[in-house]
Scaffold this motif. Structure first.
Motif, short mmCIF file in Angstrom:
data_model
loop_
_atom_site.label_atom_id
_atom_site.label_comp_id
_atom_site.label_asym_id
_atom_site.label_seq_id
_atom_site.Cartn_x
_atom_site.Cartn_y
_atom_site.Cartn_z
N ALA A 55 7.99 27.93 46.33
CA ALA A 55 6.56 27.73 45.65
C ALA A 55 7.10 27.31 44.05
CB ALA A 55 5.48 28.57 45.61
N ARG A 56 7.98 28.05 43.31
CA ARG A 56 8.12 27.92 42.19
C ARG A 56 9.32 26.76 42.18
NH1 ARG A 56 11.22 33.34 40.34
NH2 ARG A 56 11.51 32.15 38.69
N ASP A 57 10.13 26.79 43.18
CA ASP A 57 11.09 25.44 42.91
C ASP A 57 9.95 24.12 43.23
OD1 ASP A 57 13.33 27.07 43.14
OD2 ASP A 57 13.62 27.02 45.05
N ALA A 58 9.15 24.39 44.06
CA ALA A 58 8.40 22.89 44.03
C ALA A 58 7.72 22.53 42.91
CB ALA A 58 7.16 23.47 45.38
N GLY A 62 7.96 19.14 40.55
CA GLY A 62 6.72 18.25 40.31
C GLY A 62 6.07 18.06 41.39
N ARG A 63 6.07 18.84 42.39
CA ARG A 63 5.45 18.66 43.87
C ARG A 63 4.01 19.35 43.66
NH1 ARG A 63 9.42 21.46 47.98
NH2 ARG A 63 7.44 21.12 49.44
N PHE A 64 3.82 19.91 42.77
CA PHE A 64 2.39 20.36 42.74
C PHE A 64 1.28 19.14 42.00
CE2 PHE A 64 3.74 24.62 43.56
CZ PHE A 64 2.84 25.24 43.62
N GLN A 65 0.20 19.19 42.46
CA GLN A 65 -1.05 18.43 41.87
C GLN A 65 -1.83 18.91 40.94
OE1 GLN A 65 -2.71 15.67 44.80
NE2 GLN A 65 -1.06 16.50 46.43
N GLY A 66 -1.91 18.04 39.82
CA GLY A 66 -2.93 18.60 38.86
C GLY A 66 -4.45 18.73 39.46
N VAL A 80 -2.54 27.27 50.72
CA VAL A 80 -2.56 26.61 49.34
C VAL A 80 -2.06 27.59 48.36
CG1 VAL A 80 -4.11 25.41 47.77
CG2 VAL A 80 -4.55 25.05 50.04
N TRP A 81 -0.99 26.95 47.48
CA TRP A 81 -0.51 27.66 46.30
C TRP A 81 -1.30 27.07 45.00
CZ3 TRP A 81 3.05 31.46 46.13
CH2 TRP A 81 3.63 31.95 47.34
N LEU A 82 -1.74 28.00 44.29
CA LEU A 82 -2.27 27.70 42.77
C LEU A 82 -1.26 28.12 41.98
CD1 LEU A 82 -6.09 28.50 43.38
CD2 LEU A 82 -4.94 26.27 43.30
N SER A 83 -1.10 27.38 40.72
CA SER A 83 -0.51 27.58 39.61
C SER A 83 -0.95 27.42 38.34
CB SER A 83 0.87 27.20 39.75
OG SER A 83 1.81 27.27 38.50
N PHE A 84 -1.00 28.27 37.33
CA PHE A 84 -1.54 28.31 36.06
C PHE A 84 -0.93 29.02 35.01
CE2 PHE A 84 -3.93 31.34 37.97
CZ PHE A 84 -4.38 32.50 37.03
N ARG A 85 -0.85 28.87 33.65
CA ARG A 85 -0.32 29.55 32.54
C ARG A 85 -1.40 30.18 31.81
NH1 ARG A 85 5.55 27.91 31.66
NH2 ARG A 85 6.33 26.96 33.53
N LEU A 86 -1.14 31.43 31.15
CA LEU A 86 -1.92 32.09 30.23
C LEU A 86 -1.25 32.19 28.99
CD1 LEU A 86 -4.32 34.23 32.47
CD2 LEU A 86 -4.95 32.04 31.36
N GLU A 87 -1.60 32.10 27.90
CA GLU A 87 -0.85 32.28 26.85
C GLU A 87 -1.81 33.32 25.65
OE1 GLU A 87 2.17 32.26 23.68
OE2 GLU A 87 2.02 31.19 25.80
#
Length: 651
Positions: A55-58, A62-66, A80-87
Motif C-alpha cells: 500500500a505504501r508503494d502504491a 500515485g495509484r491512490f485516488q484523492g 479498500v486502503w485509506l491514507s491521510f496525514r496529520l501535522e
C-alpha cells in the motif's frame, strides 16, 4: 514539438501524483475535525491480499485516488486502503480520538507512523467483541497520542455490506459530550417508535384487522433495523457475539424489506388499484426472502445490492398511489399520501448513498432516520383516522341493518295479518255467494217445476243475479291472485297438467253466454305441461273474460292452442282474439301495468289488476304475454310458455 509534448506529459503525471497524495491536515485547537475536505486518498484492492508495504508503494507510485468527500463506493467485495496525514504543532493538543463510522464495517486495520518513523498497528470492526474495543462504544474509536510532527495513517477496510467510511477526529471531552447527547436523542427516537408499535399492536388485538398486525410487524423490524445499523444491537444485545450481531443485521434488513412490501401493498390496496406496482412489490418480497436465506451463506452483499435497486424502483412508483390517495379528498388518505411521498424522498437519499450514487454524508444518513420518524407518525395518524371512519361507517351499517331487520319483521307480520284477514274475508264472501247462487238456482228450479211461465222481468232478474254472483267470484279470484303473486310468496306449485283440460276448466268458469261464444281451435297433440294449475287457469280465465266483456254480445271469441317457436326456442302458445274495439295505439305495454284500465265506456267493472297479474304469472313460468295490435279489428292476446316446461304425454 516533441519536447513540448514531453514536458506536458511530465507535468500532467506530476499533477496526478500530487493529487493522489493525501493532503496534510494541520491539527487545530477545535473539538472536532472532519476528514471530508480532500484530506483522504483511497485505493481499491480487488485481491484483498495487499500488505502495508504494498500500500505504501502504491501511494508513492500515485495509484491512490484523492477523495473530495467521505469514502462511498457501494456494494463492492474489494478491500479498500485509506491514507491521510496529520501535522501536530508543539502548542496543539496531543490527545485525539479517531472515530470511524459506519458501525457495520467488518474489518478495520489502522497503521500509524509516528514522526520518529515507528509504526503502530491496531485492529477493530464489528467482527470483534465489545470488550476488545478501545472504548465501550457502538462504533469504532482509536485513541491517539500524537507527538509533535507529521503522522501518516493507513486504514484497511473490508465489509460484506456497502463500502463506506466517515472519519472524524475528536477531542475526548467533546466526544464524551457527543455520546451523551446522541444516546439521549436515539433513546427518545426509538422510544417514540416503540410507543407507536405498542399502540398498533393493541389495535390489532382489539380489532383483529390484518393491516394492524402488518404495521406492527413493519414497525418492530424497522426498529430492529435501525438499532442494528447504528450498532446498538452489538453494543447491548450481543456484546460478546459479534458474528451473531453481524448476521442479525443482514437478516433483519432483509425481513424488514419483505414485511414492508406486505404492509404497503395492503395499505395502498395495490392488488386492486395498481396491478403492475403490485407485481413489483411481489418481486421485492421474494428478493428480500432470498436475501435473508443467502445472508448466512455469505452472499448478503450481492443480494443486498439488488434489494436496494428494487427499492429505488418501488420509490419511483410512489406517485401513482400517492396521487390516487390525495384525490379522494379525505384527511386520512392525504396524510397517507404525504407519509408515502416524504418517506420515499428521504429514504431514497439513504439508499442512493448506499449505492454510491450520492456521496456518503451524515446528512443523507440522518435523512433515513428523519424519513422513518416522519412517515411512521404520519402513517400512525393516517391509519387511525382511516379506520376510525371505517368503524363509524360500520356502526352506521349495523344500525341500518338492525333497522332493516326490524322493518322486515314488521313487514312479515303485516303480511301474515293480511293473509289471515284475506283468508277470513275469502271464506266469508264465498259463503254468501254460494247461498245466493243456490237460492237463484232453487227459484229457477221451482219456476220450472211448477210450470210457471217466466216473464221477461223474472228472466232479467235471474240473469242479473247470475252476473252478480259471477262478478263477485271474479273479483274474489282477482284479489286472491294479486295477493299470492307478491314477491314474498313462495315459488310456484308445479304439477303435470293437460293444456287442453286447462283451457276447458277456464272456459267452464265463464258464465253460460260467454262460454257459448268461445270457439276453440287447436292442432296440438296430447301434451302435458308443468305449471301451477290454479294460477295458469286464472290467467286464461282473465284473458277469456276480458275478450268476452270487451266485444259485442253476439260476436265470437277465438281460443287457439298450438306449438310456436320464439327466437328459435320451441313452446306452447295460446291466442285469444275478439272482435271488439281493440287495444288503442300506445297502450300495448301500459295495459299490463298495475291499476291501468282502458276506461268505463262499456260499463264493465274491474280494478285494473287482471292483465298485470296475468303477466306476473306467465313470466314466473318463464314465458311471456303481449297484446297483438296488428289486427284490423278486435284485440288479440298471446300467451307463450317455453317447451322446457313441457313433456310428451305418455301413450
Amino acid at each position: 514539438m516533441r519536447p513540448l509534448l514531453t514536458a506536458l506529459l511530465v507535468l500532467t503525471l506530476t499533477c496526478l501524483v500530487a493529487e493522489a497524495r493525501p493532503q496534510t491536515q494541520d491539527l487545530v485547537d477545535v473539538p472536532l475535525i472532519r476528514l471530508d475536505q480532500g484530506q483522504l486518498a483511497y485505493l481499491r484492492d480487488p485481491s484483498r491480499s495487499m500488505t502495508l508495504d504494498q500500500a505504501r508503494d502504491a501511494l508513492a507510485q500515485g495509484r491512490f485516488q484523492g477523495l473530495s468527500d467521505n469514502l462511498g463506493i457501494g456494494f463492492v467485495p474489494d478491500a479498500v486502503w485509506l491514507s491521510f496525514r496529520l501535522e501536530r504543532q508543539a502548542d496543539q493538543p496531543s490527545h485525539w480520538w479517531l472515530e470511524l463510522m459506519p458501525t457495520y464495517l467488518d474489518s478495520i486495520a489502522l497503521f500509524h507512523r509516528t514522526p520518529t518513523g515507528q509504526w503502530d498497528q491496531r485492529r477493530a470492526g464489528d467482527r470483534l467483541p465489545q470488550s476488545a474495543k478501545e472504548i465501550d462504544y457502538r462504533g469504532t474509536v482509536f485513541k491517539l497520542d500524537l507527538a509533535p510532527g507529521t503522522h501518516a495513517f493507513f486504514i484497511r477496510l473490508q465489509t460484506t455490506s456497502t463500502m463506506a467510511a466517515m472519519i472524524k477526529l475528536w477531542q475526548p471531552p467533546a466526544f464524551k459530550r457527543h455520546i451523551l447527547n446522541s444516546y439521549f436523542g436515539y433513546g427518545f427516537y426509538f422510544s417514540l417508535i416503540f410507543a407507536v408499535l405498542v399502540f398498533n399492536s393493541a389495535n390489532w388485538i382489539v380489532s383483529r384487522r390484518p393491516i394492524f398486525i402488518a404495521y406492527s410487524g413493519y414497525l418492530a423490524l424497522n426498529l430492529l433495523k435501525w438499532l442494528c445499523i447504528y450498532g446498538f444491537a452489538s453494543e447491548f444485545f450481543f456484546p460478546q457475539q459479534p458474528l451473531l450481531a453481524n448476521l442479525t443485521l443482514g437478516i433483519i434488513l432483509a425481513f424488514d424489506f419483505a414485511v414492508a412490501m406486505v404492509f404497503f401493498a395492503l395499505l395502498l390496496e395495490l392488488r386492486h388499484y395498481h396491478r403492475y406496482i403490485y407485481r413489483l412489490y411481489q418481486f421485492g418480497f421474494l428478493l428480500a426472502v432470498a436475501t435473508a436465506i443467502a445472508t448466512p451463506l455469505g452472499y448478503y452483499q450481492w443480494f443486498a445490492q439488488w434489494v436496494h435497486i428494487t427499492a429505488i424502483a418501488i420509490i419511483a412508483s410512489t406517485p401513482w398511489p400517492a396521487v390516487r390517495l390525495w384525490r379522494t379528498g379525505e384527511l386520512a388518505n392525504r396524510l397517507l399520501a404525504i407519509a408515502l411521498t416524504s418517506h420515499g424522498l428521504l429514504i431514497g437519499m439513504t439508499i442512493l448513498t448506499s449505492l454510491a450514487i450520492l456521496p456518503f454524508r451524515q446528512v443523507f444518513i440522518d435523512a433515513g432516520l428523519a424519513s422513518n420518524l416522519t412517515h411512521i407518525m404520519l402513517l400512525h395518524f393516517g391509519l387511525l383516522l382511516h379506520y376510525r371512519r371505517i368503524e363509524q361507517e360500520h356502526a352506521k351499517t349495523l344500525e341500518q341493518a338492525a333497522l332493516d331487520r326490524k322493518n322486515m319483521e314488521s313487514e312479515k307480520r303485516r303480511w301474515q295479518e293480511q293473509n289471515q284477514l284475506l283468508d277470513m274475508i275469502t271464506h266469508e264472501i264465498r259463503t254468501p255467494i254460494s247461498v245466493i247462487d243456490g237460492a237463484r238456482q232453487t227459484l229457477q228450479s221451482l219456476d220450472e217445476d211448477e210450470g210457471r211461465t217466466t216473464d221477461n222481468e223474472r228472466v232479467l232478474r235471474y240473469i242479473t243475479m247470475e252476473k252478480a254472483v259471477h262478478r263477485l267470484g271474479m273479483l274474489l279470484e282477482l284479489v286472491v291472485a294479486h295477493h299470492k303473486i307478491q314477491p314474498t310468496e313462495s315459488r310456484l306449485t308445479d304439477t303435470w297438467i293437460d293444456p287442453h283440460r286447462l283451457s276447458e276448466e277456464a272456459l267452464a268458469m265463464l258464465d253460460t253466454d260467454a262460454a257459448n261464444r268461445v270457439k276453440q281451435i287447436t292442432d296440438l297433440p296430447p301434451t302435458e305441461l308443468r305449471a301451477d294449475e290454479r294460477r295458469m287457469r286464472f290467467a286464461l280465465l282473465n284473458l277469456l273474460d276480458n275478450a268476452c266483456k270487451y266485444s259485442p254480445a253476439e260476436s265470437p271469441v277465438i281460443l287457439r292452442l298450438d306449438r310456436f317457436e320464439h327466437q328459435g326456442e320451441p313452446g306452447l302458445r295460446w291466442r285469444i282474439e275478439n272482435q271488439g274495439a281493440g287495444v288503442p295505439d300506445g297502450m300495448a305495454e301500459p295495459i299490463f301495468e298495475k291499476y291501468v284500465r282502458l276506461g268505463e265506456t262499456n260499463g264493465q267493472p274491474g280494478l285494473g289488476l287482471g292483465l298485470y297479474l296475468v303477466r306476473q304469472i306467465v313470466e314466473r313460468h318463464g314465458g311471456w304475454v303481449r297484446a297483438d295490435t296488428g289486427l284490423n279489428r278486435g284485440a288479440c292476446f298471446i300467451v307463450w310458455l317455453p317447451i322446457q316446461r313441457t313433456a310428451s304425454a305418455p301413450k
